[in-house]
Scaffold this motif. Structure first.
Motif, mmCIF file in Angstrom:
data_model
loop_
_atom_site.group_PDB
_atom_site.id
_atom_site.type_symbol
_atom_site.label_atom_id
_atom_site.label_comp_id
_atom_site.label_asym_id
_atom_site.label_seq_id
_atom_site.Cartn_x
_atom_site.Cartn_y
_atom_site.Cartn_z
ATOM 1 N N ARG A 4 0.975 -1.100 0.078
ATOM 2 C CA ARG A 4 -0.056 -0.215 0.207
ATOM 3 C C ARG A 4 1.017 1.608 0.192
ATOM 4 N NH1 ARG A 4 -4.799 1.318 4.607
ATOM 5 N NH2 ARG A 4 -5.348 2.967 3.256
ATOM 6 N N THR A 5 0.558 2.207 -0.850
ATOM 7 C CA THR A 5 1.466 3.514 -0.796
ATOM 8 C C THR A 5 0.466 4.562 -0.115
ATOM 9 O OG1 THR A 5 2.207 2.865 -3.150
ATOM 10 C CG2 THR A 5 2.661 5.095 -2.613
ATOM 11 N N ALA A 16 -1.610 13.112 3.216
ATOM 12 C CA ALA A 16 -1.987 14.055 2.127
ATOM 13 C C ALA A 16 -3.479 13.800 1.529
ATOM 14 C CB ALA A 16 -0.830 14.100 0.984
ATOM 15 N N THR A 17 -3.967 14.857 1.483
ATOM 16 C CA THR A 17 -5.521 15.013 0.862
ATOM 17 C C THR A 17 -5.424 15.437 -0.763
ATOM 18 O OG1 THR A 17 -6.079 17.271 1.539
ATOM 19 C CG2 THR A 17 -6.692 15.393 3.073
ATOM 20 N N GLU A 18 -4.438 16.049 -1.223
ATOM 21 C CA GLU A 18 -4.440 16.454 -2.440
ATOM 22 C C GLU A 18 -3.153 16.772 -3.043
ATOM 23 O OE1 GLU A 18 -7.183 19.627 -4.027
ATOM 24 O OE2 GLU A 18 -8.194 19.665 -2.056
#
Length: 107
Positions: A4-5, A16-18
């Motif tokens: 999983r990254t 991070a969300t964006e």
């Protein structure tokens, strides 16, 4: 086994969300930001206008008139040159000697 990254904020290290793309000095840069840093970035920003970008105020090109493209305009009011009535020849003319030698070669 699966991997999983997890993308983390480039500023603080939180998840991070964006991913934000920034254009600076003819280059594109991408940064991963959390929700806090995204709101900080957008707080003083404005939306870009659609269409072509405006010219910079201090550039030398803004002072000049835009260059005309295409065929040049006809000049009005300037008199035309007087012509002699003979059409200008293009290319080489045959000299008298070469023309006569061509006639003798046919005979």
């Amino acid at each position: 086994m699966a991997e999983r990254t997890i993308v983390v904020c480039d500023v603080c290290g939180k998840p991070a969300t964006e991913t934000v793309t920034i254009k600076v000095a003819r280059g594109n840069f991408a940064k991963d930001l959390c929700a806090t840093h995204v709101t900080e970035l957008v707080a003083g920003a404005r939306r870009p206008r659609p269409g072509r970008p405006r010219k910079m105020a201090g550039s030398a090109q803004a002072a000049e008139a835009p260059k005309r493209r295409g065929r040049p305009r006809k000049t009005v009011g300037r008199p035309r040159k007087a012509t002699t009535g003979r059409k200008a020849t293009r290319g080489r003319r045959k000299t008298q000697s070469s023309a006569s030698s061509a006639r003798t070669a046919k005979r």
